[in-house]
Design a protein around this motif. Sequence first.
Motif, short mmCIF file in Angstrom:
data_model
loop_
_atom_site.label_atom_id
_atom_site.label_comp_id
_atom_site.label_asym_id
_atom_site.label_seq_id
_atom_site.Cartn_x
_atom_site.Cartn_y
_atom_site.Cartn_z
N UNK A 1 0.86 -1.19 0.00
CA UNK A 1 0.00 0.00 0.00
C UNK A 1 0.89 1.24 0.00
N UNK A 2 0.50 2.23 -0.78
CA UNK A 2 1.17 3.52 -0.83
C UNK A 2 0.14 4.61 -0.55
N UNK A 3 0.49 5.56 0.35
CA UNK A 3 -0.42 6.67 0.67
C UNK A 3 0.30 7.98 0.39
N UNK A 4 -0.39 8.90 -0.28
CA UNK A 4 0.11 10.27 -0.46
C UNK A 4 -0.78 11.22 0.32
N UNK A 5 -0.14 12.13 1.07
CA UNK A 5 -0.85 13.15 1.82
C UNK A 5 -0.54 14.52 1.21
N UNK B 1 3.82 7.78 2.35
CA UNK B 1 3.76 6.85 3.46
C UNK B 1 3.68 5.43 2.89
N UNK B 2 4.66 4.61 3.25
CA UNK B 2 4.68 3.19 2.87
C UNK B 2 4.56 2.36 4.14
N UNK B 3 3.34 1.94 4.50
CA UNK B 3 3.18 1.14 5.72
C UNK B 3 3.69 -0.28 5.50
N UNK B 4 4.16 -0.87 6.58
CA UNK B 4 4.63 -2.25 6.49
C UNK B 4 3.46 -3.22 6.36
N UNK B 5 2.28 -2.80 6.86
CA UNK B 5 1.09 -3.64 6.75
C UNK B 5 0.57 -3.60 5.32
N UNK B 6 -0.08 -4.65 4.86
CA UNK B 6 -0.60 -4.70 3.50
C UNK B 6 -2.11 -4.85 3.46
#
Length: 775
Positions: free
Chosen positions: A458-462, A510-515
């Motif tokens: 998962x990749x998140x952009x803020x 943000x690159x969380x370790x959770x998928x």
Amino acid sequence: MSRSLEEFRKETNRVLRNLDAKLVGVSFILNEEVSESADRGVNMEALSEVLGHASQKIHEGKLLLGLQGAGGRLIAAISAKDEPGFDPGKISGLLTLFLRNFLLQEERDRDGLTGFLKKESFRIQMLEMANRIKKDAKSSAPRDLSRKPRSPSLSFFHLDLDHFKGINDTLGHRFGDEVLRSFARQVRSFFAESESGEVLLARLGGEEFGALVPYLSANEAQSLGEQLCKFIRKAKIPTVDELDRYRRANPDFKALSLPQVTASIGVATADSAVILRVPDDVLEGELDQLYERADVATYVAKKLGRDRVMAFERILAEGGTVLDYDERTGIVTLDLGSDMGVDVGDVFRVYDNRKFTGSEPIIQPGSQQKIIGYFPRLTLGELEVIMCQPQVSFALRRGGDTFIPAAGFFLEWVPPSERGRRVSGDLRKRDRRKASGLSTRSLFDARLRESLGRERFILVLFFFDNLATIREQRGSATIKELYSSLAAELEKLSVPGDVVSTISSEFLGFLPSASTLKPIKAKVAELKRNFAAREGATFSAVLFTSSTEGVERSRALEIARKGAEIARFKGVDQMLVLDPQVLLSKLYFYHEHGEYDKVADEFGELHALGVSGVTDVTGVTGVTGDQALLYYAEALSYLGRLEEAMETARGILAKDSSNLTALQVLSSSAFELGRYTEAVQAYESLSKEKKGKIAAWQWRDFGIALLYLGETEKALGHLERALAADPTDASVIYHKGEVLLALGRKDKARAEFMRAFELGYRELSPQAAKLLGEG
């Protein structure tokens, strides 16, 4: 008019109805400029001559009333439903009161020198026009491929006369006023001849003018601005007659040579996303921004040499344009054209955009047309921001010993990971990043590349909403503080293995370790609530998950950036999980509202990103793909890119031979290109699928194509069907005449040619012209 003459007539006739009378015509004269509204057959110019300078007169059963104001004259013509019993005394007093109020309002709202609206009245009517467009768009009729659609948009043209102070200083303010009057007449004449429909014209102050034009795309507005600028340049301002009249009224005026009058024009467009999606209580603020953007564009046009047009959308697309450079202080003034914050330590790459834009073709030697490549942009060096000034001025450290920024140079922000060398500002920024716990961009990129090999990630952009408003209300430094605060809050919610990094001056990654998506969404929602309550600012987030079908995982960051654009389009405080349907939402919206240039642009961007549904224009990839391809094909047809439209339509029909939209695109495009055999085949299929219920214009084109293929009997039948639906279509009537002539029925053909000619059709074949001459 500040209240249109049509509205005035409607309001007045509601009252006159009780007196069995009707206001059949009204004209308003201000500074020799005439506006009028009248029933068909009512000649207000002739009636004005009959009335002359009198205040009241009876003429051919009509009561003529005239009122003279401080700067204008209003003339009205009233007729009674029962003319023999017409008693003007019953209505003259009442109507005179109506006319006087209208005249006073017009004189209050209009500039006495030019007759244009004053600035405040203009701004009020901007909002009224936007609301009318919004209302009309919601009740629009189905589209017709034979007609170009109207884009529910507003374009503002800001005009500033070049070197006008010099005219006033050397030739006097009285002559300067004559120049302004003549300039206003030329501008009014241009828009009247351009067939732009309802146009609001205003004098904004001094030598500044404004024009508001509806239903133009940004590209069309840019083109119209270029035409206007050229028109002003070629016009004689003042005209010979105006100058002669001025010399007679001012015998002391002895100037033999007069300066050429030109204008710098800034253009900005509020597209359907603004007009239709912005809430009513926010629309006025958006129109104020439209006004300000056009003003910025005019400023850029002046800095780049005057007598030219600059569209704000062009500034937005190109990045930063250098406006001015003070070598003594080292201050360079530029327009970034975006809401991107600028920090000390930021680096800009500089190009000589005056000569090399990356689009100048290299022609093969010995060939006149074959393009073998394009000139690259000429890179001059890099600049580092060492001090931020208000608005658009920055002190910059030169990256080279000989480089001096000049007006017209183009500046492009350089991400830290792409900079050729570290400068002091970068080192300071790196130290701050370490202190805040942010990961480096290189680590973020490495983790993203590593994630591509995993089954799920998962990749998140803020990014913050309304940066321009924040900067205006709270200062540029606040933006930097907000991003730092958001990064800190994100770090608090992170667990070992998560990576948070600055992607650019407007994005946090943000690159969380959770998928798993659900806990990430919950974490983001919690962060949004807490941050808005504490900081008084909102941000949006887009989430890319590799498990979503139809998105290319290797383009995750690019797709996330596109998702941020979609989120901004949708509004503020967004949290979007990206999938093809979300990514196509702008394309669908622009298609719905007829902005086909933007449909094509959106399709091109999504095609480049490999989004499912637009990756292969020769085949269909599901429901989403069908719809996007169909909309793209329609857009190409409307934009005149007919070869591409036909290719796309053929690809759709290869999978679905009965697709009505594709058949319509293929038939109309083939007809426009003169490929009548393919057009007839497509029209036959379309007519069969719709059981003969095709539009009149389609029967017309079907019949004309058959005529050119020599199938005259069938052509006549189809043209008769078109005439049954629209008996006044001059093109159908003329081509029916051509069919009759081909069948040897000369007398009937001559009658049809004459009828078409009377309706305004002028594209006669030699045979038709000869037959008319014989008659």
